[in-house]
Design an enzyme around this catalytic site. Structure first.
Site, PDB file in Angstrom:
ATOM      1  N   THR A  58       0.801  -1.224   0.000  1.00 47.14           N
ATOM      2  CA  THR A  58       0.000   0.000   0.000  1.00 47.14           C
ATOM      3  C   THR A  58       0.834   1.274   0.000  1.00 47.14           C
ATOM      4  OG1 THR A  58      -1.977   0.987   1.040  1.00 47.14           O
ATOM      5  CG2 THR A  58      -0.206   0.252   2.513  1.00 47.14           C
ATOM      6  N   TYR A  59       2.146   1.183   0.274  1.00 46.04           N
ATOM      7  CA  TYR A  59       2.993   2.377   0.287  1.00 46.04           C
ATOM      8  C   TYR A  59       3.172   2.890  -1.141  1.00 46.04           C
ATOM      9  CZ  TYR A  59       4.361   0.863   5.024  1.00 46.04           C
ATOM     10  OH  TYR A  59       4.368   0.471   6.340  1.00 46.04           O
ATOM     11  N   SER A  60       2.773   4.126  -1.369  1.00 46.73           N
ATOM     12  CA  SER A  60       2.803   4.718  -2.715  1.00 46.73           C
ATOM     13  C   SER A  60       2.080   3.824  -3.715  1.00 46.73           C
ATOM     14  CB  SER A  60       4.236   4.966  -3.193  1.00 46.73           C
ATOM     15  OG  SER A  60       4.855   5.972  -2.435  1.00 46.73           O
ATOM     16  N   TYR A  61       1.079   3.096  -3.205  1.00 47.84           N
ATOM     17  CA  TYR A  61       0.288   2.186  -4.049  1.00 47.84           C
ATOM     18  C   TYR A  61       1.178   1.295  -4.918  1.00 47.84           C
ATOM     19  CZ  TYR A  61      -3.814   4.828  -2.601  1.00 47.84           C
ATOM     20  OH  TYR A  61      -4.813   5.418  -1.858  1.00 47.84           O
ATOM     21  N   GLY A  62       2.139   0.676  -4.275  1.00 47.91           N
ATOM     22  CA  GLY A  62       2.989  -0.305  -4.948  1.00 47.91           C
ATOM     23  C   GLY A  62       4.329   0.225  -5.400  1.00 47.91           C
TER      24      GLY A  62
END
Length: 330
Positions: A58-62
């Protein structure tokens, strides 16, 4: 650098873990570094002997997984790195009903997506980001066990939850002969020690390694906020709203005052003293260090060779106020 076993497992990791939440796609959030900006941090960490890296889908959406995977491959052989990532939260702004949580469907889809983004055929430590009340524990634990059996995942870990929930998950895994968690990534630092009362003790007794997040309290343990208008990092203000409610009470400043006194006594940065304290705590394997300045890494690495005295520990321990409840989790 002296490497440590993660809990009772045979996995050996550096006593610091590079937290990779700040590395990914700057176009999404101003405080995130792109790959070129992130490169010096990975290079410095790896040259210092750090082999443990933590990210999440989920960090920076991948994008964090992509940057983490690319830079690890650039600076070290894949088999020398211990890559940890997480599953639970959505990995895209556009989500469907099964794109969040710990269902078998979501776990199986998420692990394949993480493997593609990381550019690897296995994940060393696959962690559940939170407990999910919406999925039967048996379903989650069996799915995670299947990932280990198929070779996509080497070990599994967990993150922030109530101690009774973690006990339930470990018990169900043991009851069914499934893979158990080897690590707990929980909020634990000098000014937030509530985890010592139940979670940490259970992990120590059962051989689960602690890899605390938020070791500096979102900046509260690195700067005296009473002397500055800049409170919390931009990242913490945006992503950790519940964390910003955790600190800055009168009792918390008793901890800061003690920390300042110990730091001045040794002529060390506050952050280094706070990290040295955490590294020395029972059960702690490797705190997560999220560096956005190269000096942050220097401070953390130097903390490994800094030993607090008995008087230092007493001063830091005696100033803490117990019996607080944030209501962080549900």
């Amino acid at each position: 650098m002296k490497y440590k076993r993660l809990g009772r497992s045979g996995l050996r990791v550096s006593p610091l873990c590079l937290g990779c939440m700040s590395y990914g796609d700057r176009s999404q959030r101003s405080w995130v570094f792109d790959i070129d900006e992130s490169r010096p941090f990975f290079q410095k960490a790896i040259e210092a002997g750090i082999n443990f890296f933590d990210t999440a889908d989920t960090y920076s959406y991948g994008a964090s997984e992509e940057v983490t995977g690319k830079l690890i491959r650039e600076f070290m052989p894949r088999d020398q790195a211990v890559i940890a990532t997480k599953v639970f939260n959505p990995a895209s702004e556009r989500t469907g009903p099964n794109d969040v949580g710990l269902s078998r469907k979501h776990i199986m889809a998420a692990v394949d997506a993480s493997l593609r983004r990381l550019g690897t055929d296995y994940i060393d430590l696959y962690q559940i980001h939170r407990f999910h009340r919406g999925t039967p524990i048996e379903e989650t634990m069996e799915a995670l066990n299947d990932l280990v059996r198929t070779g996509k995942v080497r070990y599994i870990g967990a993150s922030s939850m109530y101690a009774f929930q973690f006990v339930q998950m470990q018990y169900i895994a043991e009851l069914n002969g499934w893979t158990k968690f080897i690590s707990m990534q929980n909020l634990y630092n000098l000014v937030w020690r509530e985890e010592e009362r139940q979670m940490n003790d259970f992990c120590i007794q059962t051989g689960v390694g602690l890899i605390p997040w938020g070791p500096l309290g979102g900046g509260f343990l690195s700067t005296d906020w009473r002397k500055t208008e800049k409170k919390h990092s931009e990242r913490t203000r945006e992503t950790g709203k519940y964390v910003t409610r955790a600190y800055e009470k009168p009792a918390d400043y008793k901890v800061v005052d003690a920390l300042i006194e110990v730091a001045e006594r040794h002529d060390r940065p506050m952050a280094q003293v706070a990290l040295a304290w955490l590294i020395s705590r029972p059960g702690v394997t490797a705190p997560l260090v999220g560096a956005t300045k190269l000096g942050h890494l220097d401070t953390a690495i130097d903390a490994l060779d800094f030993t607090l005295s008995v008087d230092d520990f007493k001063m830091l321990d005696d100033c803490y106020t117990w019996n607080r409840n944030l209501g962080l989790l549900s």
